[in-house]
Scaffold this motif. Structure first.
Motif, PDB file in Angstrom:
ATOM      1  N   LEU A  20       0.828  -1.206   0.000  1.00  0.00           N
ATOM      2  CA  LEU A  20       0.000   0.000   0.000  1.00  0.00           C
ATOM      3  C   LEU A  20       0.863   1.257   0.000  1.00  0.00           C
ATOM      4  N   ASP A  21       1.939   1.248   0.778  1.00  0.00           N
ATOM      5  CA  ASP A  21       2.837   2.412   0.824  1.00  0.00           C
ATOM      6  C   ASP A  21       3.424   2.699  -0.559  1.00  0.00           C
ATOM      7  N   LEU A  22       3.765   1.644  -1.286  1.00  0.00           N
ATOM      8  CA  LEU A  22       4.337   1.816  -2.626  1.00  0.00           C
ATOM      9  C   LEU A  22       3.326   2.441  -3.587  1.00  0.00           C
ATOM     10  N   VAL A  23       2.104   1.915  -3.578  1.00  0.00           N
ATOM     11  CA  VAL A  23       1.088   2.408  -4.511  1.00  0.00           C
ATOM     12  C   VAL A  23       0.691   3.848  -4.180  1.00  0.00           C
ATOM     13  N   MET A  24       0.672   4.202  -2.877  1.00  0.00           N
ATOM     14  CA  MET A  24       0.339   5.577  -2.479  1.00  0.00           C
ATOM     15  C   MET A  24       1.332   6.581  -3.058  1.00  0.00           C
ATOM     16  N   LYS A  25       2.578   6.140  -3.270  1.00  0.00           N
ATOM     17  CA  LYS A  25       3.575   7.031  -3.876  1.00  0.00           C
ATOM     18  C   LYS A  25       3.130   7.466  -5.274  1.00  0.00           C
ATOM     19  N   ASN A  49      -4.700   0.646 -12.921  1.00  0.00           N
ATOM     20  CA  ASN A  49      -4.095  -0.392 -12.062  1.00  0.00           C
ATOM     21  C   ASN A  49      -3.829   0.138 -10.657  1.00  0.00           C
ATOM     22  N   THR A  50      -3.365   1.391 -10.569  1.00  0.00           N
ATOM     23  CA  THR A  50      -3.087   2.011  -9.270  1.00  0.00           C
ATOM     24  C   THR A  50      -4.352   2.094  -8.413  1.00  0.00           C
ATOM     25  N   LEU A  51      -5.443   2.586  -9.028  1.00  0.00           N
ATOM     26  CA  LEU A  51      -6.707   2.726  -8.287  1.00  0.00           C
ATOM     27  C   LEU A  51      -7.240   1.361  -7.851  1.00  0.00           C
ATOM     28  N   SER A  52      -7.116   0.362  -8.714  1.00  0.00           N
ATOM     29  CA  SER A  52      -7.580  -0.986  -8.375  1.00  0.00           C
ATOM     30  C   SER A  52      -6.802  -1.551  -7.190  1.00  0.00           C
ATOM     31  N   LEU A  53      -5.470  -1.351  -7.198  1.00  0.00           N
ATOM     32  CA  LEU A  53      -4.637  -1.836  -6.092  1.00  0.00           C
ATOM     33  C   LEU A  53      -4.967  -1.114  -4.788  1.00  0.00           C
ATOM     34  N   LEU A  54      -5.198   0.192  -4.870  1.00  0.00           N
ATOM     35  CA  LEU A  54      -5.531   0.960  -3.664  1.00  0.00           C
ATOM     36  C   LEU A  54      -6.829   0.450  -3.037  1.00  0.00           C
ATOM     37  N   SER A  55      -7.802   0.141  -3.879  1.00  0.00           N
ATOM     38  CA  SER A  55      -9.068  -0.392  -3.366  1.00  0.00           C
ATOM     39  C   SER A  55      -8.871  -1.770  -2.739  1.00  0.00           C
ATOM     40  N   ASP A  56      -8.170  -2.655  -3.443  1.00  0.00           N
ATOM     41  CA  ASP A  56      -7.983  -4.032  -2.960  1.00  0.00           C
ATOM     42  C   ASP A  56      -7.128  -4.084  -1.694  1.00  0.00           C
ATOM     43  N   LEU A  57      -6.044  -3.317  -1.685  1.00  0.00           N
ATOM     44  CA  LEU A  57      -5.135  -3.358  -0.534  1.00  0.00           C
ATOM     45  C   LEU A  57      -5.792  -2.792   0.721  1.00  0.00           C
ATOM     46  N   ASN A  58      -6.554  -1.716   0.562  1.00  0.00           N
ATOM     47  CA  ASN A  58      -7.272  -1.172   1.723  1.00  0.00           C
ATOM     48  C   ASN A  58      -8.309  -2.162   2.246  1.00  0.00           C
ATOM     49  N   ALA A  59      -8.938  -2.884   1.319  1.00  0.00           N
ATOM     50  CA  ALA A  59      -9.885  -3.917   1.748  1.00  0.00           C
ATOM     51  C   ALA A  59      -9.162  -5.033   2.502  1.00  0.00           C
ATOM     52  N   ASP A  60      -7.970  -5.410   2.020  1.00  0.00           N
ATOM     53  CA  ASP A  60      -7.180  -6.442   2.702  1.00  0.00           C
ATOM     54  C   ASP A  60      -6.843  -6.024   4.136  1.00  0.00           C
ATOM     55  N   LYS A  84     -13.627   1.998   4.333  1.00  0.00           N
ATOM     56  CA  LYS A  84     -14.034   3.330   3.868  1.00  0.00           C
ATOM     57  C   LYS A  84     -13.098   3.798   2.753  1.00  0.00           C
ATOM     58  N   ALA A  85     -11.793   3.642   2.987  1.00  0.00           N
ATOM     59  CA  ALA A  85     -10.816   4.026   1.961  1.00  0.00           C
ATOM     60  C   ALA A  85     -10.954   3.147   0.729  1.00  0.00           C
ATOM     61  N   ALA A  86     -11.220   1.860   0.939  1.00  0.00           N
ATOM     62  CA  ALA A  86     -11.372   0.937  -0.184  1.00  0.00           C
ATOM     63  C   ALA A  86     -12.527   1.370  -1.085  1.00  0.00           C
ATOM     64  N   LEU A  87     -13.655   1.777  -0.473  1.00  0.00           N
ATOM     65  CA  LEU A  87     -14.807   2.227  -1.247  1.00  0.00           C
ATOM     66  C   LEU A  87     -14.498   3.507  -2.011  1.00  0.00           C
ATOM     67  N   LYS A  88     -13.756   4.410  -1.375  1.00  0.00           N
ATOM     68  CA  LYS A  88     -13.405   5.677  -2.024  1.00  0.00           C
ATOM     69  C   LYS A  88     -12.583   5.424  -3.295  1.00  0.00           C
ATOM     70  N   TRP A  89     -11.558   4.571  -3.154  1.00  0.00           N
ATOM     71  CA  TRP A  89     -10.702   4.286  -4.313  1.00  0.00           C
ATOM     72  C   TRP A  89     -11.461   3.494  -5.374  1.00  0.00           C
ATOM     73  N   ASN A  90     -12.392   2.658  -4.949  1.00  0.00           N
ATOM     74  CA  ASN A  90     -13.186   1.891  -5.905  1.00  0.00           C
ATOM     75  C   ASN A  90     -14.080   2.811  -6.732  1.00  0.00           C
ATOM     76  N   ASP A  91     -14.640   3.841  -6.084  1.00  0.00           N
ATOM     77  CA  ASP A  91     -15.446   4.823  -6.817  1.00  0.00           C
ATOM     78  C   ASP A  91     -14.609   5.539  -7.868  1.00  0.00           C
ATOM     79  N   SER A  92     -13.387   5.919  -7.486  1.00  0.00           N
ATOM     80  CA  SER A  92     -12.485   6.585  -8.438  1.00  0.00           C
ATOM     81  C   SER A  92     -12.161   5.669  -9.611  1.00  0.00           C
ATOM     82  N   LEU A  93     -11.990   4.373  -9.322  1.00  0.00           N
ATOM     83  CA  LEU A  93     -11.694   3.394 -10.371  1.00  0.00           C
ATOM     84  C   LEU A  93     -12.846   3.293 -11.361  1.00  0.00           C
ATOM     85  N   ARG A  94     -14.088   3.254 -10.842  1.00  0.00           N
ATOM     86  CA  ARG A  94     -15.244   3.137 -11.728  1.00  0.00           C
ATOM     87  C   ARG A  94     -15.349   4.348 -12.669  1.00  0.00           C
ATOM     88  N   ILE A  95     -15.079   5.532 -12.144  1.00  0.00           N
ATOM     89  CA  ILE A  95     -15.141   6.755 -12.954  1.00  0.00           C
ATOM     90  C   ILE A  95     -14.134   6.680 -14.097  1.00  0.00           C
TER      91      ILE A  95
END
Length: 668
Positions: free
Chosen positions: A335-340, A356-367, A372-383
């Motif tokens: 997660l730290d790597l992708v946040m960069k 790919n970045t947005l998908s990883l942020l959603s999945d890693l936060n869910a893990d 809450k963060a996972a849902l936020k990044w997932n919304d950004s991915l859908r857009i």
């Protein structure tokens, strides 16, 4: 300034400091004077160091202007060269000022070739400086000037620069418009210099919109010309191998992909091409990840970091390493790597890595249970996905590309018509001359015989085309019926997915229906697409597989199109008609040197007793038999076909086995 002069100046500065401290004890007035003197001396020293090289370049500029006298062309060139020097020195703003001055002078001379060159360079500097709209506007001005001079090479280069700009900004409709224009200019002028660069640029646009078929099409065109003199630079060849490997990955052929990436690595190391080395290592790493070898994959990624040179490589590498750390159970590190990546401004310009970045942020936060963060990044991915997969964007791109291909074919037809007219004139003239000779009767008989054979061959071609057009409505009618049945079940998401896949299949079918031959790879792709649609419609009541040897050269074997599909359609529609699940449809493809053997076998109901022996033929079977007869007649090649009701030979089995030996037409 030479090192000796700098040491001398430094020594004098130290002497001044010594006297400064001595005077400080005797007079405050002297202190102020000395302080002012030292500050002034220090600033002067710094200014001299900074401006020495620049002053030298300015002196050279002044000399060129003096020598030019009143020659505006030479004066404009002098300012342009100084602007180039400033750009190479990293002084973008100053470079832009001098380049604009050069263009202003050039405009007074109305030398459009010089103006096009200057504007093209200025547009590039604007782009490097992040002034994107000015870059695009200036490229358009450059193109207009180049068009007046009819410099096809310059026009194509500027048009492709515009395409690259729009592609980078995510405006794919404009990107494809200018890319096609560049390609049209090059092909019309038969200017093959760096043509591979243009094909690769076209492929990149289709890659960004996830159109694998067109991505592969243009890369294959570049691959065929890569070794032709002046058609490709080393950078173009490296991109070709990189894309071939990536396409093989998309098709699931990891072995073939590794071969392409290894070729890229060897070539890049020989040439000292860091970008190629890092791309080969990074892409090979992704394959080893897919092969469940995360340690090997991570080792290659870490090695690739030694060769990084641009933001894309950093972003892509962060995503790839994060995926590996996730596999190794180190989610927080991942997660730290992708946040960069989210802190890098360039992320928005690389759509696939952004996704790919947005998908990883959603999945890693869910893990990590950060829902809450996972849902936020997932919304950004859908857009972002909606933007990239916008049907209007894809349709617009494909329509533009289709119009270009159609116009090109029409132009080729006109050229062929003109050539035929010239040939006919020559033949008529020859006959008129030969008519006065004694052998006129023999020659006339010979010509009549040849023309009869040509007429017969043309008639066969026309009949073959008519049969293919008969097949298209038959196929489309059945497919539309499948779509209607599926959509009546009110599953909007799957219906949309089904319709999109059917559109792709219809496009491939229409393209293939007018072709004499297609590659085995295209035939397999179309069959896979069709069976996937039918499986979805039948609610997975059957499974299918296509089996062939990994060494089979799918891209270079060419066969007549659409000969297998009617039998697959019959197996699904009739063989699996009365089953709820457990249907198996298996296609086995074997290279038999002069032909390709297709074995289509199902475990369905089979034919009712006596129907095969009784000569039962469906409409599809009738069309197939006529096509087989005409192909055998035209190409003089054996074309075997067998159909077996499995229950007749194996009492414990049901279903039908169809064996078709389709002749290979590579040399025909």
């Amino acid at each position: 300034m030479r090192e000796k002069d700098i040491r001398s100046m430094t020594y004098r500065l130290h002497i001044s400091l010594f006297f400064f401290y001595l005077l400080a004890f005797t007079s405050s007035y002297s202190l102020n004077v000395a302080n002012f003197t030292i500050c002034a001396s220090t600033n002067l020293y710094k200014n001299k160091i900074i401006s020495t090289v620049q002053d030298s370049a300015k002196i050279e500029l002044k000399n060129k202007i003096d020598k030019a006298a009143n020659d505006s062309l030479k004066i404009a060139s002098a300012y342009f060269e100084y602007g180039q020097y400033l750009n190479n020195s990293g002084e973008k703003e100053a470079s832009i000022d001098y380049l604009k001055l050069a263009i202003k002078i050039a405009n007074k001379t109305s030398n459009k070739a010089q103006i096009a060159e200057f504007d093209n360079y200025l547009a590039n500097v604007y782009w490097q400086a992040g002034i994107y709209q000015s870059s695009i506007d200036t490229y358009i001005l450059a193109y207009k000037s180049a068009a007046i001079t009819q410099d096809s090479s310059q026009m194509a280069k500027i048009s492709m620069n515009l395409a690259s700009n729009y592609n980078y900004l995510g405006d794919y409709n404009e990107a494809i418009k200018y890319a096609l224009n560049a390609l049209k200019i090059k092909e019309t002028a038969k200017d093959w210099e760096r043509i591979c660069y243009h094909y690769v640029a076209m492929a990149t646009i289709f890659k960004e919109t996830d159109n694998v078929e067109k991505w592969d099409y243009y890369i294959q065109k570049a691959y065929k010309l890569k070794d032709v003199e002046n058609c490709a630079s080393f950078g173009d060849i490296a991109k070709i191998y990189n894309n071939l490997g990536s396409i093989a990955v998309r098709k699931g052929n990891h072995k073939k992909a590794l071969i392409y990436f290894d070729s890229l690595l060897v070539l890049s190391k020989q040439a000292g091409f860091d970008k190629g080395i890092s791309a080969a290592l990074g892409n090979s790493s992704n394959i080893y990840k897919e092969l469940n070898q995360p340690e090997k994959a991570l080792e290659l990624l870490l090695e690739s970091e030694k060769y990084f040179g641009d933001p894309y490589e950093i972003i892509s590498n962060n995503n790839s390493k994060a995926e590996l750390y996730r596999l190794l159970g180190q989610e927080q590190k991942a997660l730290d790597l992708v946040m960069k990546n989210t802190s890098l401004n360039d992320l928005r310009f690389y759509s696939m890595e952004h996704e790919n970045t947005l998908s990883l942020l959603s999945d890693l936060n869910a893990d990590l249970l950060n829902y809450k963060a996972a849902l936020k990044w997932n919304d950004s991915l859908r857009i972002l996905e909606n933007k990239l997969r916008d049907d209007k964007v894809r349709k617009g791109i494909e329509e533009l590309e289709t119009k270009y291909e159609t116009a090109k074919k029409e132009q080729q037809i006109e050229l062929l018509t003109a050539e035929n007219e010239l040939k006919n004139q020559g033949i008529n003239t020859g006959i008129a001359i030969v008519s006065f000779l004694v052998t006129v009767i023999i020659l006339i008989l010979y010509i009549v015989s040849i023309r009869n054979k040509q007429a017969e061959l043309k008639q066969n071609n026309l009949r073959l085309q008519v049969l293919r057009t008969q097949m298209n409505p038959h196929f489309v009618f059945n497919a539309l019926g499948s779509i209607q049945n599926f959509m009546l079940k009110n599953d909007a998401r799957k219906a949309s997915q089904y319709l999109s896949q059917f559109a792709s299949l219809t496009r491939a079918t229409l393209n293939n229906s007018t072709a004499e031959t297609i590659s085995l790879a295209d035939e397999i792709s179309m069959l896979e697409n069709y069976m996937a649609l039918e499986k979805m419609r039948k609610q997975n009541k059957f499974i299918y597989s296509i089996n062939y040897d990994d060494d089979l050269d799918l891209d270079f074997i060419r066969i007549p199109p659409m000969l297998n599909q009617p039998f697959i359609e019959n197996a699904i529609k009739h063989g699996f008609k009365n089953i709820d699940n457990g249907g198996i449809l298996e296609i086995t493809i074997t290279d038999k040197k002069d032909w390709v053997e297709f074995i289509i076998e199902d475990n369905g109901e089979g034919f009712p007793e006596g129907k095969i022996k009784g000569g039962y033929k469906s409409m599809a079977m009738s069309i197939f038999e006529n096509r087989r007869k005409l192909i055998r007649q035209k190409y003089k090649k054996d074309f075997k076909f067998e159909i077996l009701n499995l229950n007749d030979e194996y009492p414990n089995q049901t279903g039908v086995r169809i064996t078709i030996n389709i002749p290979i037409l590579n040399n025909d």
